[in-house]
Design a protein around this motif. Structure first.
Motif, mmCIF file in Angstrom:
data_model
loop_
_atom_site.group_PDB
_atom_site.id
_atom_site.type_symbol
_atom_site.label_atom_id
_atom_site.label_comp_id
_atom_site.label_asym_id
_atom_site.label_seq_id
_atom_site.Cartn_x
_atom_site.Cartn_y
_atom_site.Cartn_z
ATOM 1 N N ALA A 268 0.835 -1.208 0.000
ATOM 2 C CA ALA A 268 0.000 0.000 0.000
ATOM 3 C C ALA A 268 0.866 1.254 0.000
ATOM 4 C CB ALA A 268 -0.944 0.004 1.205
ATOM 5 N N VAL A 269 1.903 1.277 0.822
ATOM 6 C CA VAL A 269 2.795 2.439 0.879
ATOM 7 C C VAL A 269 3.448 2.663 -0.479
ATOM 8 C CG1 VAL A 269 4.974 3.306 1.855
ATOM 9 C CG2 VAL A 269 3.220 2.350 3.367
ATOM 10 N N MET A 270 3.887 1.600 -1.121
ATOM 11 C CA MET A 270 4.528 1.735 -2.430
ATOM 12 C C MET A 270 3.557 2.323 -3.457
ATOM 13 S SD MET A 270 7.504 0.886 -1.728
ATOM 14 C CE MET A 270 8.588 0.310 -2.985
ATOM 15 N N ASP A 271 2.285 1.964 -3.380
ATOM 16 C CA ASP A 271 1.292 2.526 -4.298
ATOM 17 C C ASP A 271 0.980 3.989 -3.987
ATOM 18 O OD1 ASP A 271 1.036 0.295 -5.853
ATOM 19 O OD2 ASP A 271 -0.883 -0.345 -5.016
ATOM 20 N N LEU A 272 1.203 4.403 -2.747
ATOM 21 C CA LEU A 272 0.862 5.767 -2.333
ATOM 22 C C LEU A 272 1.989 6.764 -2.581
ATOM 23 C CD1 LEU A 272 -1.003 4.856 0.944
ATOM 24 C CD2 LEU A 272 -2.007 5.951 -1.068
ATOM 25 N N GLY A 273 3.181 6.293 -2.883
ATOM 26 C CA GLY A 273 4.281 7.228 -3.141
ATOM 27 C C GLY A 273 5.624 6.583 -2.884
ATOM 28 N N ARG A 274 6.660 7.160 -3.433
ATOM 29 C CA ARG A 274 8.013 6.619 -3.312
ATOM 30 C C ARG A 274 8.654 7.123 -2.034
ATOM 31 N NH1 ARG A 274 12.237 4.136 -2.839
ATOM 32 N NH2 ARG A 274 13.811 3.895 -4.447
ATOM 33 N N ALA A 275 8.441 6.365 -0.957
ATOM 34 C CA ALA A 275 9.024 6.731 0.335
ATOM 35 C C ALA A 275 10.537 6.524 0.296
ATOM 36 C CB ALA A 275 8.411 5.876 1.438
ATOM 37 N N ARG A 276 11.251 7.312 1.082
ATOM 38 C CA ARG A 276 12.706 7.161 1.180
ATOM 39 C C ARG A 276 13.055 5.834 1.860
ATOM 40 N NH1 ARG A 276 16.877 11.452 3.930
ATOM 41 N NH2 ARG A 276 18.726 10.172 3.695
ATOM 42 N N SER A 277 12.275 5.501 2.914
ATOM 43 C CA SER A 277 12.477 4.235 3.615
ATOM 44 C C SER A 277 11.183 3.851 4.315
ATOM 45 C CB SER A 277 13.614 4.341 4.641
ATOM 46 O OG SER A 277 13.267 5.251 5.669
ATOM 47 N N ILE A 278 11.052 2.563 4.609
ATOM 48 C CA ILE A 278 9.927 2.052 5.377
ATOM 49 C C ILE A 278 10.497 1.287 6.556
ATOM 50 C CG2 ILE A 278 7.876 0.574 5.398
ATOM 51 C CD1 ILE A 278 7.700 0.945 2.351
ATOM 52 N N GLN A 279 10.062 1.667 7.748
ATOM 53 C CA GLN A 279 10.478 1.002 8.978
ATOM 54 C C GLN A 279 9.225 0.449 9.655
ATOM 55 O OE1 GLN A 279 12.752 3.942 11.228
ATOM 56 N NE2 GLN A 279 13.536 4.738 9.294
#
Length: 181
Positions: free
Chosen positions: A121-132
């Motif tokens: 879901a996060v990947m579909d919502l935008g290109r985050a710098r990192s996911i923790q």
């Protein structure tokens, strides 16, 4: 169907509070402050935990950080439907994730499948710098190669046992209990 019974209390309200305080400090230390930091709480109990962590971070740093909820239902692999793009209303997201350090927050980490869906879901919502990943309880038994970055308490369990996190916001009390059939 047998109703699980309480085997033991793992955390009381004070232990939950202390764990969240420690996790907030660890998040700040790992990310060197609050710049570009956002918290996404996985529904249902991850969201109030994310809100509490944001409040603790505000107490510590004096900075407000964006918090939103994340409903991963469209991304679950146990629904029998193909995964799709999460509508923005499922997240309540009023900010961009582009270039952000996203901390996913959940109550219990078990197989890792919920976290995998949240990352999709996060990947579909935008290109985050990192996911923790921050979790209140890590009970083991991973089916996917997912490891939390921040853990309130590690609790070895059997597959038959359940961990029930109860929060004031959803259940009227703060405590974590181990249930058995």
């Amino acid at each position: 169907m047998q109703v699980p019974k309480e085997k033991t209390q793992l955390m009381d309200a004070d232990a939950v509070r202390r764990a969240l305080t420690r996790i907030a400090h660890e998040i700040l230390e790992r990310n060197k402050g609050t710049e570009n930091l956002v918290l996404l709480g996985i529904r249902t109990r991850g969201y109030p935990l994310a809100q509490r962590l944001a409040a603790k971070i505000h107490e510590i740093e004096g900075q407000e950080i964006p918090v939103s909820h994340l409903d991963i239902t469209p991304y679950r692999d146990d629904r029998g439907e193909p995964a799709g793009t999460a509508p923005r209303e499922l997240t309540g997201l009023s900010f961009s994730l582009k270039g952000k350090r996203v901390v996913l927050v959940d109550d219990v980490l078990y197989t890792g499948r919920t976290v995998r869906a949240a990352m999709d879901a996060v990947m579909d919502l935008g290109r985050a710098r990192s996911i923790q990943l921050a979790v209140l309880i890590d009970r083991g038994h991973r089916e996917l190669p997912i490891r939390p970055d921040f853990v309130g308490k590690n609790v070895p369990t059997s597959h038959r046992e359940e961990v029930a996190v109860k929060l004031k916001e959803t259940d009227g009390e703060d405590r974590v209990v181990l249930l058995e059939p």
